[in-house]
Scaffold this motif. Sequence first.
Motif, PDB file in Angstrom:
ATOM      1  N   UNK A   1      21.361  18.785   0.769  1.00 51.95           N
ATOM      2  CA  UNK A   1      21.698  19.761   1.764  1.00 51.95           C
ATOM      3  C   UNK A   1      21.323  19.311   3.146  1.00 51.95           C
ATOM      4  N   UNK A   2      22.018  18.376   3.331  1.00 47.12           N
ATOM      5  CA  UNK A   2      21.826  17.756   4.561  1.00 47.12           C
ATOM      6  C   UNK A   2      22.410  18.523   5.682  1.00 47.12           C
ATOM      7  N   UNK A   3      21.802  18.481   6.885  1.00 43.58           N
ATOM      8  CA  UNK A   3      21.753  19.303   8.028  1.00 43.58           C
ATOM      9  C   UNK A   3      22.295  18.346   9.444  1.00 43.58           C
ATOM     10  N   UNK A   4      23.156  18.951  10.325  1.00 45.48           N
ATOM     11  CA  UNK A   4      23.662  18.060  11.450  1.00 45.48           C
ATOM     12  C   UNK A   4      22.070  17.740  12.021  1.00 45.48           C
ATOM     13  N   UNK A   5      21.135  18.222  11.938  1.00 47.65           N
ATOM     14  CA  UNK A   5      19.861  17.937  12.775  1.00 47.65           C
ATOM     15  C   UNK A   5      19.153  16.925  11.759  1.00 47.65           C
ATOM     16  N   UNK A   6      19.747  16.444  10.852  1.00 50.50           N
ATOM     17  CA  UNK A   6      19.195  15.315  10.006  1.00 50.50           C
ATOM     18  C   UNK A   6      19.677  13.804  10.703  1.00 50.50           C
ATOM     19  N   UNK A   7      20.619  14.327  11.323  1.00 53.06           N
ATOM     20  CA  UNK A   7      21.527  12.997  12.082  1.00 53.06           C
ATOM     21  C   UNK A   7      20.342  12.117  12.766  1.00 53.06           C
ATOM     22  N   UNK A   8      20.401  10.850  12.450  1.00 54.71           N
ATOM     23  CA  UNK A   8      19.381   9.978  13.149  1.00 54.71           C
ATOM     24  C   UNK A   8      19.397   8.538  12.405  1.00 54.71           C
ATOM     25  N   UNK A   9      18.983   7.659  12.903  1.00 52.00           N
ATOM     26  CA  UNK A   9      18.714   6.158  12.450  1.00 52.00           C
ATOM     27  C   UNK A   9      17.373   6.468  11.624  1.00 52.00           C
ATOM     28  N   UNK A  10      17.666   5.997  10.228  1.00 54.21           N
ATOM     29  CA  UNK A  10      16.619   6.037   9.445  1.00 54.21           C
ATOM     30  C   UNK A  10      15.881   4.690   9.086  1.00 54.21           C
ATOM     31  N   UNK A  11      14.725   4.452   9.273  1.00 50.83           N
ATOM     32  CA  UNK A  11      13.979   3.259   9.127  1.00 50.83           C
ATOM     33  C   UNK A  11      13.151   3.104   8.034  1.00 50.83           C
ATOM     34  N   UNK A  12      13.404   2.223   7.162  1.00 50.47           N
ATOM     35  CA  UNK A  12      12.212   1.854   6.051  1.00 50.47           C
ATOM     36  C   UNK A  12      10.927   1.358   6.682  1.00 50.47           C
ATOM     37  N   UNK A  13       9.819   1.812   6.105  1.00 55.74           N
ATOM     38  CA  UNK A  13       8.588   1.035   6.719  1.00 55.74           C
ATOM     39  C   UNK A  13       7.467   0.814   5.388  1.00 55.74           C
ATOM     40  N   UNK A  14       6.735  -0.098   5.687  1.00 51.84           N
ATOM     41  CA  UNK A  14       5.873  -0.341   4.611  1.00 51.84           C
ATOM     42  C   UNK A  14       4.413  -0.701   5.044  1.00 51.84           C
TER      43      UNK A  14
ATOM     44  N   UNK B   1       0.740  -1.301  -0.027  1.00 51.67           N
ATOM     45  CA  UNK B   1      -0.089   0.067  -0.024  1.00 51.67           C
ATOM     46  C   UNK B   1       0.849   1.242   0.027  1.00 51.67           C
ATOM     47  N   UNK B   2       1.906   1.293   0.743  1.00 55.68           N
ATOM     48  CA  UNK B   2       2.836   2.455   0.904  1.00 55.68           C
ATOM     49  C   UNK B   2       3.939   1.973   1.426  1.00 55.68           C
ATOM     50  N   UNK B   3       5.214   2.922   1.020  1.00 58.85           N
ATOM     51  CA  UNK B   3       6.577   2.497   1.536  1.00 58.85           C
ATOM     52  C   UNK B   3       7.149   3.871   1.678  1.00 58.85           C
ATOM     53  N   UNK B   4       7.893   3.916   2.764  1.00 49.84           N
ATOM     54  CA  UNK B   4       8.561   5.253   3.020  1.00 49.84           C
ATOM     55  C   UNK B   4       9.629   5.183   4.311  1.00 49.84           C
ATOM     56  N   UNK B   5      10.047   6.233   4.518  1.00 46.16           N
ATOM     57  CA  UNK B   5      11.082   6.391   5.801  1.00 46.16           C
ATOM     58  C   UNK B   5      10.575   7.221   6.768  1.00 46.16           C
ATOM     59  N   UNK B   6      10.987   6.778   8.132  1.00 44.99           N
ATOM     60  CA  UNK B   6      10.896   7.312   9.459  1.00 44.99           C
ATOM     61  C   UNK B   6      12.249   7.607   9.860  1.00 44.99           C
ATOM     62  N   UNK B   7      12.415   8.233  10.872  1.00 43.44           N
ATOM     63  CA  UNK B   7      13.832   8.472  11.381  1.00 43.44           C
ATOM     64  C   UNK B   7      13.796   8.590  12.868  1.00 43.44           C
ATOM     65  N   UNK B   8      14.473   8.244  13.535  1.00 47.66           N
ATOM     66  CA  UNK B   8      14.921   8.738  15.258  1.00 47.66           C
ATOM     67  C   UNK B   8      16.048   9.165  15.678  1.00 47.66           C
ATOM     68  N   UNK B   9      16.266  10.188  16.133  1.00 41.95           N
ATOM     69  CA  UNK B   9      17.391  10.856  16.773  1.00 41.95           C
ATOM     70  C   UNK B   9      17.519  10.367  18.183  1.00 41.95           C
ATOM     71  N   UNK B  10      18.803  10.384  18.629  1.00 36.33           N
ATOM     72  CA  UNK B  10      18.805   9.997  20.049  1.00 36.33           C
ATOM     73  C   UNK B  10      17.950  11.006  21.065  1.00 36.33           C
ATOM     74  N   UNK B  11      17.388  10.386  21.888  1.00 35.76           N
ATOM     75  CA  UNK B  11      16.457  11.270  22.711  1.00 35.76           C
ATOM     76  C   UNK B  11      15.095  11.568  22.154  1.00 35.76           C
TER      77      UNK B  11
END
Length: 120
Positions: free
Chosen positions: A84-97, A32-42
């Motif tokens: 144009x990546x920024x330091x605040x983009x730092x995270x673990x990126x998770x694929x989901x579907x 149905x859908x695929x995409x990305x989430x992310x989780x930064x520390x804390x």
Amino acid sequence: QVQLVESGGGLVQAGDSLSLSCTASGSIFRIVAMGWYRQAPGKERELVATANSGGGINYADSVKGRFTISRDNAMNTVVLHMNSLKPEDTAVYYCHTYAYTDPFKWDVYWGQGTQVTVSS
């Protein structure tokens, strides 16, 4: 079951570009859908971008204009192009579907996560 395999994370400098790729495999009846989430520390996991099978795309406000998601329905693959990546983009990126494994049963599946680190 559906498995998601991610690739493409790494360490880059601010302003650089990076692409993440994710491929779904297994007992897939329909995605149905695929995409990305992310989780930064804390922080809580947050949506980055998703693409549904009808062509609809959704981006987090923080990445609009910098990130682009593309999906290959035939290959069950989704790619996140990050510019144009920024330091605040730092995270673990998770694929989901959201995927159906038969005509009536669907579930949400997650990849193992890939680290993206952006240095200033």
